[in-house]
Design an enzyme around this catalytic site. Sequence first.
Site, PDB file in Angstrom:
ATOM      1  N   HIS F 131       0.837  -1.207   0.000  1.00  0.00           N
ATOM      2  CA  HIS F 131       0.000   0.000   0.000  1.00  0.00           C
ATOM      3  C   HIS F 131       0.869   1.253   0.000  1.00  0.00           C
ATOM      4  O   HIS F 131       0.648   2.188  -0.748  1.00  0.00           O
ATOM      5  CB  HIS F 131      -0.918  -0.036   1.224  1.00  0.00           C
ATOM      6  N   ASP F 170      -7.581   9.130  -4.092  1.00  0.00           N
ATOM      7  CA  ASP F 170      -7.445   9.927  -2.865  1.00  0.00           C
ATOM      8  C   ASP F 170      -6.031  10.477  -2.755  1.00  0.00           C
ATOM      9  O   ASP F 170      -5.151  10.133  -3.555  1.00  0.00           O
ATOM     10  CB  ASP F 170      -7.812   9.116  -1.625  1.00  0.00           C
ATOM     11  N   LYS F 193     -11.729  13.856  -1.628  1.00  0.00           N
ATOM     12  CA  LYS F 193     -12.954  13.392  -0.952  1.00  0.00           C
ATOM     13  C   LYS F 193     -13.325  14.306   0.213  1.00  0.00           C
ATOM     14  O   LYS F 193     -12.461  14.764   0.942  1.00  0.00           O
ATOM     15  CB  LYS F 193     -12.742  11.976  -0.410  1.00  0.00           C
ATOM     16  N   ARG F 195     -16.172  14.518   3.544  1.00  0.00           N
ATOM     17  CA  ARG F 195     -17.267  13.908   4.299  1.00  0.00           C
ATOM     18  C   ARG F 195     -18.036  15.035   4.944  1.00  0.00           C
ATOM     19  O   ARG F 195     -17.464  15.869   5.623  1.00  0.00           O
ATOM     20  CB  ARG F 195     -16.720  12.992   5.397  1.00  0.00           C
ATOM     21  N   THR F 225     -14.583  -2.640  -1.053  1.00  0.00           N
ATOM     22  CA  THR F 225     -16.020  -2.576  -1.376  1.00  0.00           C
ATOM     23  C   THR F 225     -16.257  -1.835  -2.686  1.00  0.00           C
ATOM     24  O   THR F 225     -17.333  -1.919  -3.265  1.00  0.00           O
ATOM     25  CB  THR F 225     -16.788  -1.836  -0.276  1.00  0.00           C
TER      26      THR F 225
END
Lengths: 317, 317, 317, 317, 317, 317
Positions: F131, F170, F193, F195, F225
Amino acid sequence: MMKDIKILAGTSHPKLIQDICKILKTQPLKVTHTRFKNDNLFCRIEENIRDDDIFVIQTSVKPVNEYLMELYIMLDTAKYASAGRITAVLPYFPYVRSDQKDQPRIPITARLVADQIALAGADRVLSLDFHSPQVHGFFRIPVDQLQAQAVLVEHVQQTKRKFDVVVSPDAGGVKRARAYAQRLGCSLAVMDKRREKNDDRVYMGFIIGDVQNKAALIVDDEISTGQTLFHTTDSLLKAGAVTVSAFCTHAILAGDCLEKLKKSKLEELIVTDSIPLLGKPSAKITILSVSSLLAQGIMRIHKGESLSELFMHPFRI
Amino acid sequence: MMKDIKILAGTSHPKLIQDICKILKTQPLKVTHTRFKNDNLFCRIEENIRDDDIFVIQTSVKPVNEYLMELYIMLDTAKYASAGRITAVLPYFPYVRSDQKDQPRIPITARLVADQIALAGADRVLSLDFHSPQVHGFFRIPVDQLQAQAVLVEHVQQTKRKFDVVVSPDAGGVKRARAYAQRLGCSLAVMDKRREKNDDRVYMGFIIGDVQNKAALIVDDEISTGQTLFHTTDSLLKAGAVTVSAFCTHAILAGDCLEKLKKSKLEELIVTDSIPLLGKPSAKITILSVSSLLAQGIMRIHKGESLSELFMHPFRI
Amino acid sequence: MMKDIKILAGTSHPKLIQDICKILKTQPLKVTHTRFKNDNLFCRIEENIRDDDIFVIQTSVKPVNEYLMELYIMLDTAKYASAGRITAVLPYFPYVRSDQKDQPRIPITARLVADQIALAGADRVLSLDFHSPQVHGFFRIPVDQLQAQAVLVEHVQQTKRKFDVVVSPDAGGVKRARAYAQRLGCSLAVMDKRREKNDDRVYMGFIIGDVQNKAALIVDDEISTGQTLFHTTDSLLKAGAVTVSAFCTHAILAGDCLEKLKKSKLEELIVTDSIPLLGKPSAKITILSVSSLLAQGIMRIHKGESLSELFMHPFRI
Amino acid sequence: MMKDIKILAGTSHPKLIQDICKILKTQPLKVTHTRFKNDNLFCRIEENIRDDDIFVIQTSVKPVNEYLMELYIMLDTAKYASAGRITAVLPYFPYVRSDQKDQPRIPITARLVADQIALAGADRVLSLDFHSPQVHGFFRIPVDQLQAQAVLVEHVQQTKRKFDVVVSPDAGGVKRARAYAQRLGCSLAVMDKRREKNDDRVYMGFIIGDVQNKAALIVDDEISTGQTLFHTTDSLLKAGAVTVSAFCTHAILAGDCLEKLKKSKLEELIVTDSIPLLGKPSAKITILSVSSLLAQGIMRIHKGESLSELFMHPFRI
Amino acid sequence: MMKDIKILAGTSHPKLIQDICKILKTQPLKVTHTRFKNDNLFCRIEENIRDDDIFVIQTSVKPVNEYLMELYIMLDTAKYASAGRITAVLPYFPYVRSDQKDQPRIPITARLVADQIALAGADRVLSLDFHSPQVHGFFRIPVDQLQAQAVLVEHVQQTKRKFDVVVSPDAGGVKRARAYAQRLGCSLAVMDKRREKNDDRVYMGFIIGDVQNKAALIVDDEISTGQTLFHTTDSLLKAGAVTVSAFCTHAILAGDCLEKLKKSKLEELIVTDSIPLLGKPSAKITILSVSSLLAQGIMRIHKGESLSELFMHPFRI
Amino acid sequence: MMKDIKILAGTSHPKLIQDICKILKTQPLKVTHTRFKNDNLFCRIEENIRDDDIFVIQTSVKPVNEYLMELYIMLDTAKYASAGRITAVLPYFPYVRSDQKDQPRIPITARLVADQIALAGADRVLSLDFHSPQVHGFFRIPVDQLQAQAVLVEHVQQTKRKFDVVVSPDAGGVKRARAYAQRLGCSLAVMDKRREKNDDRVYMGFIIGDVQNKAALIVDDEISTGQTLFHTTDSLLKAGAVTVSAFCTHAILAGDCLEKLKKSKLEELIVTDSIPLLGKPSAKITILSVSSLLAQGIMRIHKGESLSELFMHPFRI
């Protein structure tokens, strides 16, 4: 500060431990030492020691490997019995002279012992007069190395003894002898041993330095068979020394050392009680106790006080 | 046996590495050393080294800490680049004199460096003339410590030089001087330095041992500022020595050492090329090369042959 | 595969090592073992061992701690002499019965020894018949544990001996006895020892299982004083057993065991030569040799072959 | 809780340590730092520190490797002087940008330094703004990484500065810039640097994101030569930004950075005092102090209080 | 003594942890356990735990590897959140039966788990009834192994139950059964299982020892599928036992064990709550709680008091 | 070079291992994996592996912790079965996203896993697309991190696909996206992004960079997901992108990802077979195989050849 000082006693030197405990006003932990029929050692600590400040005291004396294994087993027992901190107190450090590789394919056993002591559970070491100061660097845990020098100097002052020259019995010990000479206000000499052929007998050697008409004090970290010491004594007298005495911290006194001492022209052999005297004491031997020095070291480690001033002054607890 | 000998060169001593590679009939690995603008060091090995037998060569010379960090970074790079085995070849071992705790709360930096070298990736060490032989015991990886003694003895034989007495410039070096005296068939003497007051200037001292009408050779592991050496020279001459020469393995030659050498009464200073000569060479200096000795050590480690005979005889690859 | 098999011999069991070397068609390394006057041990390996595949052989026998320390010192010497790989070959593992903490504040010395063997330099261990199979889990290095079972089964087949019931002398040994019973096609019984009061004398116990009119073979990993064994023998005879024999891998034979054996009703005591027989051999004792088993283990480790089939079949090299 | 907070000061940043000590109402430990003539470093702690809670403060600044070695030596000294707990306080972590292996056969020096700090004796680390958050995972000891973000936000609030867009000067810094944008209520932009040929000069790049008519704040963890920063400034202005300022935690200011800053169109460069300002200060530079943040961190570590709230609010001790 | 007892709760056994906390008059630490969509576990401790005495409680129950990984992650989190001391409290130790290498090339997973628990951050372990006592020796950190025996004995005394013979269901458990027999004043018997062919079905075996007209209690460390237990029950009844009950510390109750229990002739199955009961409880099952025993252990570890008396007497906090 | 390449296969991804073995022209080792009724895992290697070069292959896929524990147990088994060298081959590294401490009191589980893999017996790691690149620094053993980039580039060239802009979903992934953009000759954009409130739902965000009339390729290291990916797709289309495709190395496809993919406007999802596809494959998914890349890595490690060229060119064995 850990909960309590507790002394875990090996079986190598009961008298010294008793003396240390007396000064510390404590009793050693109840412990059962067993030797099984199959020659395996075993110990059981009979009191709770969780989170306590444990000092495991063991010296190195004949049978060396028995006491060493006993030390390891005590450390292991204390560690897994959840001691808070463990200090191995080793008045005479085992295998301390095996500190260099001056031949191919030999061990440096003092390093191995240093590692094994830490592996077995010691968090710290408190010891006395290593053969060479570099042994300190073999450890990966903190070490306090006390010096018997102060004990000797105090003794000399109290008895008003007077020495003129400090003598190192061989090249390796000149640095130590130099330190004693400075403290005692003496000059310095050194023995240059020669071996005529490639056998084990050490021949009398030449003295480097002036000893004529002087009171000589030979200093060494230990006396084993005494062969070197007695030869040095003879050489010094032949070279004109008036009297010859000696101070050796660790009194191994191996073989027929005591008999030879009796016959030798050495006036006085001063030693400490870092190891118990093997054989009968002799009129020529003066024993200075390191119990107070070690007790001080233990107490200061426990309280987190500096040990460095122990090197400079006489000490009382 | 590992796949191939490969030499990974630090930047501290290009000439010595070149000489070693020439003897080994090899080229150093392609490597890029970079110093970034933020003063961080960096290296990139430009060739595959998987499973190879890597020898990282770096000596300790001014700026000591720069070269030491460069060494650590090279070891780290080689380790994670999957070297088969890594030997740190350190002609002059960094911080080798910081080997004991003779004052409270000071470091034993030679031990720290020994640990850091292993941590960074070295599987073995090859070095030359430690200050004290016990430094060997600071390591937990195998160490081969070569001795420049053989290089000197070979030189003395070839040049038909003749010395009568070997002199140790201080108490700590008597054991080394003793060994040289035996090999050269000389007698032994030692300087007893005194300081009159508690300042840093070293005063001329007394000589222990007989030097009158003798050709003296002072031996020491290193020469830094030379202060001790030049004082010892004066003392020896004053005590009747005919000529005074010196052999010091590691030629640090700090401060104004070279100027002082010029003015001093020292006849000849023999050193090795374990570290590059800082400053201009002097007519009084003789440099013996340890490249052949180190190349031999490298080759024997690679082949799994004994190094012990290197200590006894002259050596050719 | 490492360069060469080389055997480094401890002094605990010369005969067994001789037998192993004979099977391996090799000579032990030249090594000098010394005990100094101060009781310190020392060894020097007299041949180059760089990159070789070293097998250090030492068993645990009286004086246990002397041989154990000798083992550590040999391992240390071999490691720093740059051995390629070191296997500690321990026919009878030291302190193997100190494997659990069934009282508060006692050591698990077998674990400590396992750690010390690895610390001293062993890369692997080859041993025989641990007291409990879990001891295997004390190690962080690979261990091959051979089993003398196969040696016994081969002996029984060759001598056409016939046993009806295998008896465990105590609860802890039932699992081992169960395994022997399966291999020999016998039923199983177990002694339930009781002590009437809290003293150390073991009283005769009850036998759990049917032994009437049967030829019984008691099996255990070791026989020390033999007290348990002789009591079990008496109990079995009293319970109707026709004959009672015993197989114990490790023959410690401590105290007056041999005398008691003579007087006892035990028909035959079969042991191995994992440790040298202390005291005079007895007509009642049959000694099976594990030299072939160990030699096989050494050879297969060296060649990277499986050892598992050694557990199943008779073995020849 | 350890006995006492004691500050062991390296020589890299006396002013910051003075400020921290003032806030903590304490004096640094008496310590003597020495550089010997042979370029070896040495330190002696002049007070007893047994069982104390030691904080060794050293930042990474030119000469980086000198200060790093000094740090290791201080840690080693404190450990073997029996410190109770040692925290390495490193305002700017050494080699923090060497954190990945993006080419073959290069080191990850930040990992090596993390390991060496622990090896030398540190039990914990307290640092500030790592280059990448993953550096945290290089350690095997607890680390508290403070963030200068809170210091900047407090400053912006007090000075009522207003920024519209936060700009990351390269792809690797977008995540950090994102966090600042959230705290300051700004939008986000990122520079996409291109190099036209394979040389080291960085060419002006494209801006990803909208900066037209906006007050831009470039944020980065450090400013070295400033090359990237000044190019980004030009690009932003060319793309329509009204003003360009920058916040860089660690002010390395290497090479001719200060001169270039003078000439550049950057309005203001805000930095912290995590490293001492090299060169003359400039009117364009605003220095925010992290002394209060670090002092808070030290005090909370000592008392066992949470450090997490330091990340959220302005802080006073 | 550490600052405060704090309980860090895994998710494997909420009821037991609740009971322990109630006895200790404390609340578990606030902690958030999360399973991400990618099946990765995560936890966040919601309160400061610096320098606290943390007890991480997790048992081993289906899904075993999930809870084990959760345990490792909790330990790691607590360690790097600067816990003062961490004790892993493991009522049923994971993989405890994988404790020996009785086939070639299989793991000793209990050793691996012991190492991983220490690596993840545990300073100590508190557990209950290992399968074999030697598992203790797999650890290199202190372990307190409590025994459910005392809980059973207390229950038997309170309920005035009476057993005549304690039965071990296999050879490996005879030693444990022996201990229970002594405490309960019973005689001893052991099942000798046979398998007719080389498949996994266990056939009814022979009973070694006398059970006729006796009330039998089978004891084992755990009950998994119950196959062995139910077969032993049948064998005992066939051999004349009057009633058969069983005590198994760890109630795994795998597969259709509960259904089989219902149908079996076993009168009563006594277990503890060391793991939560999977499936519906049965009228035949009596559950004894170890919460008081574990709470006592935790409190005594925290206070540095001896745990050994927990083995001997009923216990109240 | 070790004796032989031998593949030890975990059960997480049989198809990939089969493919790798086919390329390597070998068969996996015979191994028996067992799950006992008590949910404990167990494995037995059915062939001798002494001194062999073992590659243990296991990927991280649901159930993650089961496969992770299976990996540890295989490593432990191989180590104590005397493997010559063990490489853990981990196509998708377990817990790779848990790589930083961005909240107080959370774990860095990737570091813990790195340590546990080494503890369990791995000498090296071969993995794919971490990652973050810094994860490399979590290890203390050599790691080869392959990159799927080359596989994608080869695929794009072969299929003559054309993309105009590479998009990072991101801030954290901008650096990776930058690298792909360079290799594919594309420009760069990044999603910012937001929220709106403090809940878990991710809201559509702003795009930083120009995507109008462009064919966009979103790149990420993994797709779980898919929530982020599908939102980014919508945002890109809304911002004028012509088509949107995506490349994610590791296809976790958690929850209802595949259903959402069907409904989403994403044109194509390109993934690799680093983990087996969970759920039914979809017409929209293109799977590129990394078997050849991994087989190459294994072969080069075995032969001691450089892996760096694998990053640059298409690869055939």
